[in-house]
Write an enzyme that holds these catalytic residues in place. Structure first.
Site, short mmCIF file in Angstrom:
data_model
loop_
_atom_site.label_atom_id
_atom_site.label_comp_id
_atom_site.label_asym_id
_atom_site.label_seq_id
_atom_site.Cartn_x
_atom_site.Cartn_y
_atom_site.Cartn_z
N GLU A 41 0.69 -1.09 -0.12
CA GLU A 41 -0.11 -0.07 -0.04
C GLU A 41 0.95 1.17 0.01
O GLU A 41 0.63 2.28 -0.66
CB GLU A 41 -0.94 -0.05 1.33
CG GLU A 41 -2.06 -1.04 1.12
CD GLU A 41 -3.10 -0.75 -0.01
OE1 GLU A 41 -3.03 0.47 -0.68
OE2 GLU A 41 -3.68 -1.70 -0.43
N TYR A 124 -6.40 6.64 4.36
CA TYR A 124 -6.25 5.60 3.26
C TYR A 124 -5.55 4.63 3.47
O TYR A 124 -6.24 3.33 3.27
CB TYR A 124 -5.95 6.23 1.88
CG TYR A 124 -5.78 5.15 0.87
CD1 TYR A 124 -7.10 4.71 0.36
CD2 TYR A 124 -4.35 4.58 0.66
CE1 TYR A 124 -6.71 3.37 -0.53
CE2 TYR A 124 -4.54 3.38 -0.09
CZ TYR A 124 -5.73 2.64 -0.93
OH TYR A 124 -5.56 1.62 -1.55
N ASP A 142 -9.49 5.40 -2.62
CA ASP A 142 -8.51 6.09 -3.11
C ASP A 142 -8.83 6.76 -4.54
O ASP A 142 -9.90 6.78 -4.67
CB ASP A 142 -7.49 4.87 -3.55
CG ASP A 142 -7.83 4.13 -4.80
OD1 ASP A 142 -9.02 4.25 -5.22
OD2 ASP A 142 -6.80 3.58 -5.53
#
Ligand code: SF4
Length: 296
Positions: A41, A124, A142
């Site tokens: 990520e 996020y 996102d």
């Protein structure tokens, strides 16, 4: 986050599509650790999958746990980051590994508060780790997911530059109540945005929700007029910083950056200010001030 009562048909279609079409990415496999998901990520925040995947594989082979990375040096982490760009992420990831060892016994925590307290982990990324590493129901928003929701539900060519409160609460209302379905929706909407509903050339003819897409039904208005957010690259400070980092990554001895022939085309004032910004970001170290030597 209040659970929704009924599944929107577009959400159900995206989940079905994802089950058929999802790319087989290593961080999506069942045997990928929470640390592997976290690393993916962070790497994917500003870099496309194709560039991330080989670096992620090397990184996980070398540092399969936070403790492994924490034992390495920050310079090793920045060097291994290669050309993924925005190298501050490598520094933050290394700091994150150190913090995981110090505060969590080398494990990746599961709660939002604990994740948000880690270096380099924002809202996020925390939601993505909870969803994709732990199967928790969360809203993972996102830029790809925002674009899909913005078009299919809100008839917007592109989402606003910054996430709005109404956009967030609308996105929350779409998340399936069932945790497994919620993860599939989050991942599927992200995938649809990355592969089909792309920013400038959406492939609506191949889209699983085309028949219910509000923006397509309205005739796809406004995309040409929407501002482009991409920056010119050549000659920017980002490019200069990248060139300096590439030289330092390749050298295992301190370098005189301002004396490098390969950087002669850069205006001296810009070179100095980019070098100073890398030092102040903690990515570059002054090895010998008098002789103008720098290292990672
Ligand atoms: S129909 Fe087109 S605009 Fe609508 S969600 Fe699909 S790709 Fe995006």
């Amino acid at each position: 986050m209040p659970p929704v009562t009924a599944l929107d048909p577009r959400v159900a279609s995206v989940i079905d599509w994802f089950a058929r079409e999802a790319r087989d990415l290593p961080w999506r496999r069942d045997d990928c650790s929470a640390w592997g998901v976290l690393v993916s990520e962070v790497m994917l925040q500003q870099t496309p999958v194709a560039r991330v995947e080989p670096v992620w594989r090397e990184w996980m082979a070398r540092w399969p746990t936070p403790a492994d990375l924490a034992r390495a040096s920050q310079a090793d982490a920045v060097r291994a980051w290669g050309r993924l760009g925005y190298p501050r992420r490598a520094k933050r990831l290394w700091e994150c590994a150190v913090t995981l060892v110090e505060r969590h016994g080398g494990d990746v925590p599961r709660t939002e508060d604990a994740l948000l307290a880690l270096p380099g982990i924002g809202a996020y990324t925390a939601a993505a780790i909870r969803a994709f590493a732990y199967g928790e129901r969360d809203v993972v928003l996102d830029t790809n997911v925002r674009r899909v929701i913005g078009r299919a539900w809100r008839s917007q060519p592109l989402p606003p530059a910054h996430l709005t409160r109404s956009e967030r609460s609308h996105a929350e209302s779409l998340v399936p109540a069932d945790a497994v379905a919620s993860v599939a929706w989050n991942a599927g909407a992200m995938e649809l945005g990355a592969l089909v509903c792309t920013a400038r050339s959406p492939r609506c003819a191949d889209c699983v929700i085309a028949s219910d897409c509000a923006w397509l039904a309205a005739g796809s208005p406004g995309l040409e007029a929407a501002p482009r957010r991409t920056q010119a690259w050549h000659g920017t400070d980002r490019q200069v910083r990248g060139r300096i980092m590439a030289l330092l990554r390749a050298s295992h001895a301190p370098l005189n950056i301002t004396g490098q022939a390969s950087l002669e085309d850069i205006e001296p004032g810009q070179l100095d200010s980019c070098l100073a910004s890398l030092v102040s970001d903690g990515l570059v170290t002054v090895a010998d001030e008098e002789r103008g030597l720098y290292s990672l």
